[in-house]
Design a protein around this motif. Structure first.
Motif, PDB file in Angstrom:
ATOM      1  N   GLY A   1     -27.936  19.883  10.933  1.00 35.71           N
ATOM      2  CA  GLY A   1     -28.159  19.739   9.493  1.00 35.71           C
ATOM      3  C   GLY A   1     -29.576  20.197   9.169  1.00 35.71           C
ATOM      4  O   GLY A   1     -30.078  21.173   9.736  1.00 35.71           O
ATOM      5  N   ASP A   2     -30.237  19.488   8.271  1.00 27.36           N
ATOM      6  CA  ASP A   2     -31.623  19.802   7.915  1.00 27.36           C
ATOM      7  C   ASP A   2     -32.531  19.345   9.058  1.00 27.36           C
ATOM      8  O   ASP A   2     -32.723  18.153   9.265  1.00 27.36           O
ATOM      9  N   VAL A   3     -33.084  20.294   9.814  1.00 25.96           N
ATOM     10  CA  VAL A   3     -33.929  19.956  10.955  1.00 25.96           C
ATOM     11  C   VAL A   3     -35.418  20.072  10.629  1.00 25.96           C
ATOM     12  O   VAL A   3     -36.268  19.861  11.491  1.00 25.96           O
ATOM     13  N   SER A   4     -35.745  20.374   9.383  1.00 27.31           N
ATOM     14  CA  SER A   4     -37.148  20.581   9.008  1.00 27.31           C
ATOM     15  C   SER A   4     -38.051  19.369   9.218  1.00 27.31           C
ATOM     16  O   SER A   4     -39.245  19.545   9.464  1.00 27.31           O
ATOM     17  N   PRO A   5     -37.544  18.123   9.166  1.00 26.48           N
ATOM     18  CA  PRO A   5     -38.460  17.003   9.413  1.00 26.48           C
ATOM     19  C   PRO A   5     -39.039  16.956  10.830  1.00 26.48           C
ATOM     20  O   PRO A   5     -40.106  16.388  11.046  1.00 26.48           O
TER      21      PRO A   5
ATOM     22  N   VAL B   1     -32.037  24.868   8.710  1.00 20.68           N
ATOM     23  CA  VAL B   1     -30.752  24.181   8.851  1.00 20.68           C
ATOM     24  C   VAL B   1     -29.991  24.696  10.068  1.00 20.68           C
ATOM     25  O   VAL B   1     -29.948  25.900  10.314  1.00 20.68           O
ATOM     26  N   ILE B   2     -29.384  23.757  10.802  1.00 21.94           N
ATOM     27  CA  ILE B   2     -28.392  24.088  11.833  1.00 21.94           C
ATOM     28  C   ILE B   2     -27.064  23.547  11.313  1.00 21.94           C
ATOM     29  O   ILE B   2     -26.883  22.335  11.181  1.00 21.94           O
ATOM     30  N   GLU B   3     -26.140  24.460  10.994  1.00 22.69           N
ATOM     31  CA  GLU B   3     -24.825  24.077  10.483  1.00 22.69           C
ATOM     32  C   GLU B   3     -23.917  23.756  11.668  1.00 22.69           C
ATOM     33  O   GLU B   3     -23.517  24.667  12.395  1.00 22.69           O
ATOM     34  N   PRO B   4     -23.572  22.460  11.873  1.00 19.17           N
ATOM     35  CA  PRO B   4     -22.804  22.074  13.060  1.00 19.17           C
ATOM     36  C   PRO B   4     -21.303  22.319  12.919  1.00 19.17           C
ATOM     37  O   PRO B   4     -20.496  21.393  12.911  1.00 19.17           O
TER      38      PRO B   4
ATOM     39  N   LEU C   1     -24.559  28.651  11.080  1.00 20.11           N
ATOM     40  CA  LEU C   1     -25.812  29.333  11.369  1.00 20.11           C
ATOM     41  C   LEU C   1     -26.945  28.339  11.585  1.00 20.11           C
ATOM     42  O   LEU C   1     -26.927  27.238  11.043  1.00 20.11           O
ATOM     43  N   PHE C   2     -27.921  28.766  12.358  1.00 22.15           N
ATOM     44  CA  PHE C   2     -29.227  28.119  12.388  1.00 22.15           C
ATOM     45  C   PHE C   2     -30.105  29.097  11.618  1.00 22.15           C
ATOM     46  O   PHE C   2     -30.406  30.182  12.089  1.00 22.15           O
TER      47      PHE C   2
END
Length: 183
Positions: free
Chosen positions: A46-50, A64-67, A72-73
């Motif tokens: 999902g949102d990996v920015s944190p 974002v990594i769409e699982p 897409l990442f």
């Protein structure tokens, strides 16, 4: 026939060619995280920015990594703009146990092929996760680059995701994370 065509095309053009020896490496990183597997998987996708801190653009609008299969990442540089970069494509997912990414990640523009396979297993208790990253990389790779790639992945999982989860920052991802205050 194809070889003859390729030789003829090379003879007609005069670009300077720089050959390289294709090489590769495999490595495995195993990190124990004191958090439930479902929560670790959800935070690692999902949102990996944190918690993911290596980007092409300073402060991208999305990371974002769409699982999902074919997901897409990606990194979108600015909100509602088309500019950005695809770091990898999701080629296998079995949530919350496995995810596999195929793509150059931060090495976009280099002649490399990298597959990053994640396996998340419950540890000794349901509140512990063993996060394993298996990396396989081929192409324009030397020993120095292989070492850098491995150390960056250790940084992501052991140095960023683990403290982010264990400080419960995933419960309030928009708030500053105490685990990263010294960063």
């Amino acid at each position: 026939m194809i070889a003859m065509l390729a030789a003829a095309l090379l003879a007609q053009s005069s670009p300077e060619l720089t050959p390289f020896e294709a090489q590769g490496f495999r490595t495995q990183i195993v990190v124990e995280i004191a958090a439930p597997r479902d929560e670790v998987f959800d935070t690692a996708t999902g949102d990996v920015s944190p918690w993911w801190d290596h980007t092409f653009w300073p402060g991208p609008a999305e990371l974002v990594i769409e699982p999902e299969v074919g997901g897409l990442f990606y990194e979108r540089f600015e909100a509602d703009a088309p500019d950005g970069v695809v770091h990898a494509r999701v080629i296998f997912v079995q949530a919350p146990e496995q995810l596999r990414l195929d793509g150059p990640l931060g090495l976009s523009g280099r002649a490399v092929h990298m597959v990053s396979s994640w396996t998340l297993e419950e540890g000794d208790s349901p509140h512990e996760t063993v996060f394993t990253v298996d990396l396989a990389m081929t192409g324009e790779v030397d020993e120095a680059l292989a070492g850098v790639v491995r150390s960056v992945w250790v940084h992501f999982i052991e140095g960023r995701l683990k403290p982010f989860m264990e400080a419960d920052c995933h419960l309030e991802p928009e708030a500053p994370c105490a685990a990263f205050e010294s960063d």
